[in-house]
Design a protein around this motif. Sequence first.
Motif, PDB file in Angstrom:
ATOM      1  N   ARG A 157      98.318   3.762  31.747  1.00 25.21           N
ATOM      2  CA  ARG A 157      98.431   5.170  32.141  1.00 25.21           C
ATOM      3  C   ARG A 157      98.659   6.049  30.904  1.00 25.21           C
ATOM      4  N   GLU A 158      99.452   5.540  29.982  1.00 26.22           N
ATOM      5  CA  GLU A 158      99.688   6.260  28.728  1.00 26.22           C
ATOM      6  C   GLU A 158      98.388   6.361  27.918  1.00 26.22           C
TER       7      GLU A 158
ATOM      8  N   ILE B  21      95.305   6.341  29.073  1.00 20.94           N
ATOM      9  CA  ILE B  21      94.412   7.302  29.734  1.00 20.94           C
ATOM     10  C   ILE B  21      94.747   8.729  29.292  1.00 20.94           C
ATOM     11  N   GLU B  22      96.026   9.006  29.156  1.00 22.74           N
ATOM     12  CA  GLU B  22      96.445  10.342  28.714  1.00 22.74           C
ATOM     13  C   GLU B  22      96.150  10.557  27.233  1.00 22.74           C
ATOM     14  N   GLU B  23      96.475   9.558  26.413  1.00 21.87           N
ATOM     15  CA  GLU B  23      96.304   9.692  24.960  1.00 21.87           C
ATOM     16  C   GLU B  23      94.839   9.832  24.560  1.00 21.87           C
TER      17      GLU B  23
ATOM     18  N   ASN C 225      92.372  10.907  26.574  1.00 19.84           N
ATOM     19  CA  ASN C 225      91.677  11.894  27.421  1.00 19.84           C
ATOM     20  C   ASN C 225      90.660  11.233  28.347  1.00 19.84           C
TER      21      ASN C 225
ATOM     22  N   ASP D  41      90.794  11.179  31.601  1.00 24.65           N
ATOM     23  CA  ASP D  41      91.208  11.674  32.907  1.00 24.65           C
ATOM     24  C   ASP D  41      90.160  11.449  33.990  1.00 24.65           C
TER      25      ASP D  41
END
Length: 296
Positions: free
Chosen positions: A165-166, A168-170, A172, A174
Motif C-alpha cells: 500500500r505504501e 502504491i502511494e510512493e 503513484n 493509484d
Amino acid sequence: MIKKIIFILLMNFLGVNLFAADKVVKIGYADWSSSIATSYTVKAIMEEKMGVRCRLIEMPADEMWKSVAEGRVDAILSAWLPDTHEKYYNEYKDSVVNLGANLKGTKIGLVIPQVPSGRFTTGTGIQNKPYMNIDSIPELQQYKTKLKRRIIGIDPEAGIMLKTREAIEEYNLDSFRLISISEQNMLNELERAIRYKQWIVVTGWEPHWIFARWDLKFLDDPKNVYGDGGYIATVVRKGLKDDMPSIYKFLDNFYWQKDDIEQVMMWIHQDRGNFPYEKALRWIKANENKTQNWLN
C-alpha cells in the motif's frame, strides 16, 4: 504416599516427564508457507523430543503480535523484521520479548514471471526473452492495461501488504487495485498466468518454494519501500522464561537456514498442503544433529 513417590522417581529414571503433559505451549502462526513450515517443525520437536504438547493457532499478522503481547499465545515464529513488521514491532515491542532471528536472509517485494512466451531457447541455444519485459516498480504504470490494473496480494494485514500500500502511494500507482486473497489463491493466480502467458504482478517473499518452482524476479524498488531484506524473528510473551524455562531455551536456540525451511515448504507443497506435521517429522529425522543442538 511412598508408592506415589517411588512411581514418580521410576518414571523420571525412565525419561518420562509426568508434568510435561500438563503443559500446552500455544504458538500463533499465519497462513503463509514459511509460517506453516516453521511452526509445525517447532511443534513436532516439542511433542516428539520434549514431551510437551503444542497447539498451533492460525491468525493474521496483526493478531499474532497482539496475542503474544497480551499473553494469549506463548510465542510467534513469524515476525519479519526489521522492515516488514515494523509497524507491529513498534506497537508491541515493550510488551514482548524478541529472541532474535530464527532465519536470516529474507526479502520481500513485487514479483513477476521471467518465463518466455514460447520455448525457453531458440534453435541456436540462445535463451528466449521473457514475455513480461518489466524491470522496476515505476514501469508498472506503463503496462497497467496488460496487468488489468491489479496487484495480487495475500491477507490484508500481512506486513508485505502494508508495504505494498505504501509502494502504491510512493510510485503513484493509484490506478491499481491491491487484491487481498489467501496465499494459496494468489499462487493459483500466478500459476495460471504463467501457464497461459498472462501478465501478472504479485506480492512475493523469500524464503518461498515458488522461486525453486518457477523463474521469477523481484522488480527493482528505487525508493526502497520494501527495505533491504532482513530476518524472521522468534517473539515470546513476557514471563515465558520463568514459566517454561526449557521451552524458552529451545525457542531461543532455534535457528535454521533457508535450505532447511524451503525443503519443508516444498514437501508440504508437493502434498498440496496436507499433513504438514508429517513433513516436519521427516525433516527432523533427516536432521537429528541440528535438532539435538537446539535442545542442548
